[in-house]
Design a protein around this motif. Structure first.
Motif, PDB file in Angstrom:
ATOM      1  N   ARG A 143       0.857  -1.197   0.000  1.00 27.64           N
ATOM      2  CA  ARG A 143       0.000   0.000   0.000  1.00 27.64           C
ATOM      3  C   ARG A 143       0.891   1.245   0.000  1.00 27.64           C
ATOM      4  O   ARG A 143       1.206   1.787   1.056  1.00 27.64           O
ATOM      5  N   GLN A 144       1.283   1.672  -1.198  1.00 32.82           N
ATOM      6  CA  GLN A 144       2.239   2.773  -1.316  1.00 32.82           C
ATOM      7  C   GLN A 144       1.736   3.950  -2.152  1.00 32.82           C
ATOM      8  O   GLN A 144       2.448   4.939  -2.312  1.00 32.82           O
ATOM      9  N   LEU A 145       0.537   3.878  -2.689  1.00 31.87           N
ATOM     10  CA  LEU A 145       0.018   4.968  -3.512  1.00 31.87           C
ATOM     11  C   LEU A 145      -0.599   6.048  -2.632  1.00 31.87           C
ATOM     12  O   LEU A 145      -1.427   5.760  -1.774  1.00 31.87           O
ATOM     13  N   THR A 146      -0.193   7.297  -2.860  1.00 31.56           N
ATOM     14  CA  THR A 146      -0.716   8.415  -2.087  1.00 31.56           C
ATOM     15  C   THR A 146      -2.043   8.889  -2.665  1.00 31.56           C
ATOM     16  O   THR A 146      -2.404   8.554  -3.800  1.00 31.56           O
ATOM     17  N   SER A 147      -2.766   9.687  -1.901  1.00 33.32           N
ATOM     18  CA  SER A 147      -4.043  10.239  -2.352  1.00 33.32           C
ATOM     19  C   SER A 147      -3.848  11.105  -3.598  1.00 33.32           C
ATOM     20  O   SER A 147      -4.652  11.062  -4.530  1.00 33.32           O
ATOM     21  N   ARG A 148      -2.760  11.871  -3.635  1.00 40.31           N
ATOM     22  CA  ARG A 148      -2.473  12.726  -4.789  1.00 40.31           C
ATOM     23  C   ARG A 148      -2.207  11.885  -6.031  1.00 40.31           C
ATOM     24  O   ARG A 148      -2.710  12.193  -7.121  1.00 40.31           O
ATOM     25  N   GLN A 149      -1.449  10.798  -5.874  1.00 37.95           N
ATOM     26  CA  GLN A 149      -1.173   9.911  -7.006  1.00 37.95           C
ATOM     27  C   GLN A 149      -2.456   9.237  -7.479  1.00 37.95           C
ATOM     28  O   GLN A 149      -2.672   9.098  -8.693  1.00 37.95           O
ATOM     29  N   MET A 150      -3.306   8.838  -6.541  1.00 33.39           N
ATOM     30  CA  MET A 150      -4.557   8.171  -6.909  1.00 33.39           C
ATOM     31  C   MET A 150      -5.442   9.081  -7.754  1.00 33.39           C
ATOM     32  O   MET A 150      -6.040   8.647  -8.741  1.00 33.39           O
ATOM     33  N   THR A 151      -5.530  10.343  -7.385  1.00 32.97           N
ATOM     34  CA  THR A 151      -6.347  11.286  -8.141  1.00 32.97           C
ATOM     35  C   THR A 151      -5.814  11.457  -9.556  1.00 32.97           C
ATOM     36  O   THR A 151      -6.575  11.442 -10.536  1.00 32.97           O
ATOM     37  N   MET A 152      -4.496  11.596  -9.682  1.00 30.56           N
ATOM     38  CA  MET A 152      -3.892  11.775 -11.003  1.00 30.56           C
ATOM     39  C   MET A 152      -3.964  10.501 -11.829  1.00 30.56           C
ATOM     40  O   MET A 152      -4.106  10.554 -13.053  1.00 30.56           O
ATOM     41  N   ILE A 153      -3.885   9.346 -11.177  1.00 31.69           N
ATOM     42  CA  ILE A 153      -4.000   8.073 -11.888  1.00 31.69           C
ATOM     43  C   ILE A 153      -5.395   7.933 -12.491  1.00 31.69           C
ATOM     44  O   ILE A 153      -5.560   7.537 -13.645  1.00 31.69           O
ATOM     45  N   ALA A 154      -6.417   8.257 -11.708  1.00 26.02           N
ATOM     46  CA  ALA A 154      -7.791   8.178 -12.207  1.00 26.02           C
ATOM     47  C   ALA A 154      -8.024   9.158 -13.342  1.00 26.02           C
ATOM     48  O   ALA A 154      -8.671   8.844 -14.346  1.00 26.02           O
ATOM     49  N   LEU A 155      -7.493  10.361 -13.190  1.00 27.98           N
ATOM     50  CA  LEU A 155      -7.668  11.392 -14.210  1.00 27.98           C
ATOM     51  C   LEU A 155      -6.871  11.056 -15.461  1.00 27.98           C
ATOM     52  O   LEU A 155      -7.382  11.096 -16.583  1.00 27.98           O
ATOM     53  N   GLY A 156      -5.613  10.684 -15.266  1.00 28.16           N
ATOM     54  CA  GLY A 156      -4.748  10.399 -16.408  1.00 28.16           C
ATOM     55  C   GLY A 156      -5.114   9.136 -17.139  1.00 28.16           C
ATOM     56  O   GLY A 156      -4.913   9.022 -18.351  1.00 28.16           O
ATOM     57  N   GLY A 157      -5.658   8.152 -16.410  1.00 26.74           N
ATOM     58  CA  GLY A 157      -6.014   6.893 -17.049  1.00 26.74           C
ATOM     59  C   GLY A 157      -7.050   7.062 -18.136  1.00 26.74           C
ATOM     60  O   GLY A 157      -7.086   6.300 -19.105  1.00 26.74           O
ATOM     61  N   ALA A 158      -7.932   8.031 -17.986  1.00 29.73           N
ATOM     62  CA  ALA A 158      -8.988   8.255 -18.970  1.00 29.73           C
ATOM     63  C   ALA A 158      -8.624   9.324 -19.999  1.00 29.73           C
ATOM     64  O   ALA A 158      -9.443   9.657 -20.853  1.00 29.73           O
ATOM     65  N   ILE A 159      -7.419   9.874 -19.898  1.00 30.37           N
ATOM     66  CA  ILE A 159      -6.963  10.842 -20.912  1.00 30.37           C
ATOM     67  C   ILE A 159      -5.856  10.173 -21.713  1.00 30.37           C
ATOM     68  O   ILE A 159      -4.686  10.266 -21.381  1.00 30.37           O
ATOM     69  N   GLY A 160      -6.250   9.430 -22.722  1.00 27.18           N
ATOM     70  CA  GLY A 160      -5.287   8.720 -23.562  1.00 27.18           C
ATOM     71  C   GLY A 160      -5.586   8.966 -25.022  1.00 27.18           C
ATOM     72  O   GLY A 160      -6.059  10.034 -25.415  1.00 27.18           O
ATOM     73  N   THR A 161      -5.358   7.949 -25.823  1.00 25.07           N
ATOM     74  CA  THR A 161      -5.601   8.101 -27.256  1.00 25.07           C
ATOM     75  C   THR A 161      -7.084   8.233 -27.567  1.00 25.07           C
ATOM     76  O   THR A 161      -7.443   8.642 -28.664  1.00 25.07           O
ATOM     77  N   GLY A 162      -7.951   7.860 -26.600  1.00 25.92           N
ATOM     78  CA  GLY A 162      -9.381   8.051 -26.818  1.00 25.92           C
ATOM     79  C   GLY A 162      -9.719   9.510 -27.057  1.00 25.92           C
ATOM     80  O   GLY A 162     -10.574   9.841 -27.878  1.00 25.92           O
ATOM     81  N   LEU A 163      -9.042  10.411 -26.340  1.00 27.30           N
ATOM     82  CA  LEU A 163      -9.254  11.845 -26.541  1.00 27.30           C
ATOM     83  C   LEU A 163      -8.398  12.366 -27.685  1.00 27.30           C
ATOM     84  O   LEU A 163      -8.904  13.010 -28.604  1.00 27.30           O
ATOM     85  N   PHE A 164      -7.118  12.071 -27.654  1.00 24.17           N
ATOM     86  CA  PHE A 164      -6.206  12.690 -28.610  1.00 24.17           C
ATOM     87  C   PHE A 164      -6.311  12.120 -30.021  1.00 24.17           C
ATOM     88  O   PHE A 164      -6.032  12.816 -30.987  1.00 24.17           O
ATOM     89  N   LEU A 165      -6.679  10.841 -30.140  1.00 19.28           N
ATOM     90  CA  LEU A 165      -6.767  10.218 -31.455  1.00 19.28           C
ATOM     91  C   LEU A 165      -8.167   9.693 -31.751  1.00 19.28           C
ATOM     92  O   LEU A 165      -8.699   9.905 -32.840  1.00 19.28           O
ATOM     93  N   GLY A 166      -8.775   9.017 -30.774  1.00 17.23           N
ATOM     94  CA  GLY A 166     -10.098   8.445 -30.978  1.00 17.23           C
ATOM     95  C   GLY A 166     -11.181   9.478 -31.224  1.00 17.23           C
ATOM     96  O   GLY A 166     -12.194   9.182 -31.874  1.00 17.23           O
ATOM     97  N   SER A 167     -10.988  10.700 -30.715  1.00 15.97           N
ATOM     98  CA  SER A 167     -11.995  11.745 -30.927  1.00 15.97           C
ATOM     99  C   SER A 167     -12.195  12.051 -32.406  1.00 15.97           C
ATOM    100  O   SER A 167     -13.262  12.526 -32.811  1.00 15.97           O
ATOM    101  N   LYS A 168     -11.183  11.767 -33.235  1.00 20.87           N
ATOM    102  CA  LYS A 168     -11.326  11.979 -34.685  1.00 20.87           C
ATOM    103  C   LYS A 168     -12.432  11.086 -35.237  1.00 20.87           C
ATOM    104  O   LYS A 168     -13.246  11.526 -36.066  1.00 20.87           O
ATOM    105  N   PHE A 169     -12.492   9.833 -34.784  1.00 25.12           N
ATOM    106  CA  PHE A 169     -13.529   8.917 -35.251  1.00 25.12           C
ATOM    107  C   PHE A 169     -14.902   9.372 -34.771  1.00 25.12           C
ATOM    108  O   PHE A 169     -15.896   9.250 -35.481  1.00 25.12           O
ATOM    109  N   ALA A 170     -14.961   9.889 -33.551  1.00 24.38           N
ATOM    110  CA  ALA A 170     -16.227  10.396 -33.023  1.00 24.38           C
ATOM    111  C   ALA A 170     -16.711  11.593 -33.827  1.00 24.38           C
ATOM    112  O   ALA A 170     -17.902  11.708 -34.135  1.00 24.38           O
ATOM    113  N   ILE A 171     -15.794  12.488 -34.173  1.00 23.86           N
ATOM    114  CA  ILE A 171     -16.147  13.658 -34.980  1.00 23.86           C
ATOM    115  C   ILE A 171     -16.631  13.221 -36.358  1.00 23.86           C
ATOM    116  O   ILE A 171     -17.583  13.787 -36.912  1.00 23.86           O
ATOM    117  N   GLY A 172     -16.001  12.189 -36.929  1.00 29.19           N
ATOM    118  CA  GLY A 172     -16.432  11.668 -38.224  1.00 29.19           C
ATOM    119  C   GLY A 172     -17.840  11.111 -38.178  1.00 29.19           C
ATOM    120  O   GLY A 172     -18.582  11.186 -39.163  1.00 29.19           O
TER     121      GLY A 172
END
Length: 484
Positions: free
Chosen positions: A16-45
């Motif tokens: 058990r070594q993950l801090t509260s700050r790391q947990m928040t960024m992990i949750a936020l960063g985990g959902a900001i990947g190619t789905g936004l930066f690349l996959g959004s192109k398919f959604a726009i299409g």
């Protein structure tokens, strides 16, 4: 001791070594990947400017999911997470299916990140085979995940920080361009270009919701990571309150600004909409900087997915539903054997990318979607059973959301509707075609595993009986009972 305590005990050993700050960024960063930066192109299409509505619907589902999952995670923090909750509150079969379907989904999703990395590295090094970059970056991230969870948390924190900073900078720049400079060709009049706000009708808007779900995928990893958090209850509560708001802001506001800066036709001619927009504005080096961010986003998502897929197969092993070898830990608390198996998605993606470089990303995204959607649906189902169990036992939850029962039912219904819609879209036609037979195969595997468990249990009992009989019959043995 209730049975869920036993589940938590059998999954013990992780640090058990993950801090509260790391947990928040992990949750936020985990959902900001190619789905936004690349996959959004398919959604726009699919949806055009109405992609904003598509991501709002997907965001609503994500909000309801996070609420349901946060309640259960605060009550029971364990690495098996929603798989363990389904096992305990619904049925052992439900837990088995959730864990295996989610594991397979994430393993395949790693492949989408790998193919994205290969594509973008080609922009800078066209003469170097993309597979070389895939192998190089994969080796680095596998090495990081083989270290202790603190190393993973630190790297993911900085990866996520870079992504968040880049998106904030993009939003500030885009707001200035749209509302400040009012550069020719930019503005909300672009919403009416190339077929208007709904260029493919309401159906196009709805189909783009499928891509939005893929984009939000990994938001649930906060529940998996809670099993290795120093203070899981506090970390999960904080992550729930901050992550979903930021995600909705980043996705919806960002996409609204992208569609205002360039019309749909122009966006669809490039790769990442972010890079295309920067190129259209002629800002020096901005497109190159964003390409770096896209690569970091892919690496970050890949890092997170390796982590959560490893923990899910580890949980399966500890429950006896996967080989015991996968439940072993190194001295640093890392389940390396489970990690090695979870790299299978990289190998699959490498082969697919080598054979079909033009369609590898969309194919990997399509076949990974079924497991994600099935898991999200089952999280809502599990939450329904969880709340009913809490009510029967008279247990007062320390953390409650206001969405139950309407939000739980709505989330489950929306997930079923989105899953059914994949059949009507060319890009996602493989989702159900691949997913349903695979679900049937995993269901059959469950009964095979249960049969083996019963056989092993019977063998152990017989061995124990024979040992006891031999003990009592041996010369000089003490009788078990004494007749007076």
């Amino acid at each position: 001791m209730d049975s869920f305590d036993k589940i938590q005990q059998r999954e013990g050993g992780l640090k058990r070594q993950l801090t509260s700050r790391q947990m928040t960024m992990i949750a936020l960063g985990g959902a900001i990947g190619t789905g936004l930066f690349l996959g959004s192109k398919f959604a726009i299409g699919l949806a055009g400017p109405s992609v904003i509505i598509s991501y709002a619907i997907g965001g609503l589902v994500a909000l309801l999911l996070m609420g349901s999952l946060s309640e259960m995670t605060v009550a029971h923090a364990t690495s098996g997470s929603f798989g363990a909750y389904a096992e305990h509150y619904v049925s052992p079969l439900a837990g088995f299916l959730v864990k295996y379907m989610y594991w397979s989904c994430i393993v395949l999703a790693v492949g989408t990140e790998v193919t994205a990395i290969g594509e973008y590295m080609k922009l800078w090094f066209p003469d170097i085979p993309a597979l070389m970059w895939v192998i190089l970056f994969s080796a680095v991230l596998i090495a990081v995940n083989a270290m202790n969870v603190k190393a993973f948390g630190t790297l993911e924190y900085w990866f996520s920080s870079i992504k968040v900073f880049a998106i904030v900078a993009f939003i500030v720049l885009a707001v200035y361009i749209v509302f400040g400079t009012r550069k020719e060709g930019t503005g909300f009049q672009n919403y009416a270009a190339d077929g208007g706000f709904f260029p493919h009708g309401l159906s196009g808007t709805w189909f783009a919701v499928i891509v939005s779900i893929f984009s939000y995928l990994s938001i649930e990893m906060i529940a998996v990571a809670a099993g290795e958090a120093r203070d899981p209850a506090t970390a999960v509560k904080k992550a729930f309150r901050t992550t979903i708001v930021r995600l909705l802001l980043f996705y919806i506001v960002t996409l609204a600004l992208i569609m205002a800066i360039a019309p749909m036709g122009q966006i669809l001619t490039g790769g990442s909409p972010f890079v295309t927009v920067m190129q259209s504005l002629g800002i020096p080096f901005a497109d190159s900087l964003l390409t770096v961010v896209v690569i970091i986003a892919a690496l970050s998502a890949m890092n997170s997915q390796l982590y959560i897929s490893t923990r899910m197969i580890f949980s399966l092993s500890r429950s006896g539903d996967a080989p015991a070898l996968l439940g072993k830990l190194r001295a640093n608390g890392s389940p390396v054997n489970a990690l090695i198996l979870s790299t299978a998605g990289i190998a699959i993606a490498t082969v697919v990318y080598a054979m079909f470089p033009e369609t590898a990303f969309t194919f990997m995204m399509a076949i990974s979607m079924f497991g994600a959607m099935f898991t999200w649906f089952m999280i809502f189902v599990t939450h329904w059973f969880f709340r009913r169990s809490m009510k029967r036992s008279g247990t007062e939850l320390t953390f409650k959301t206001k969405f139950y029962p309407v939000g739980t039912i709505l989330g489950a219904v929306l997930m079923l509707a989105i899953l059914a819609s994949t059949l009507a879209t060319e890009a996602f036609s493989m989702t159900l075609i691949f997913g349903l037979p695979f679900l049937a195969l995993v269901t059959a595997l469950y009964f095979v595993v249960q049969r083996r468990k019963r056989h092993d249990s019977n063998s152990e009992r017989k061995t124990a009986v024979v040992s006891a009989e031999n003990s009592t019959d041996s010369p000089g043995s003490t009788p078990l009972t004494e007749t007076v």
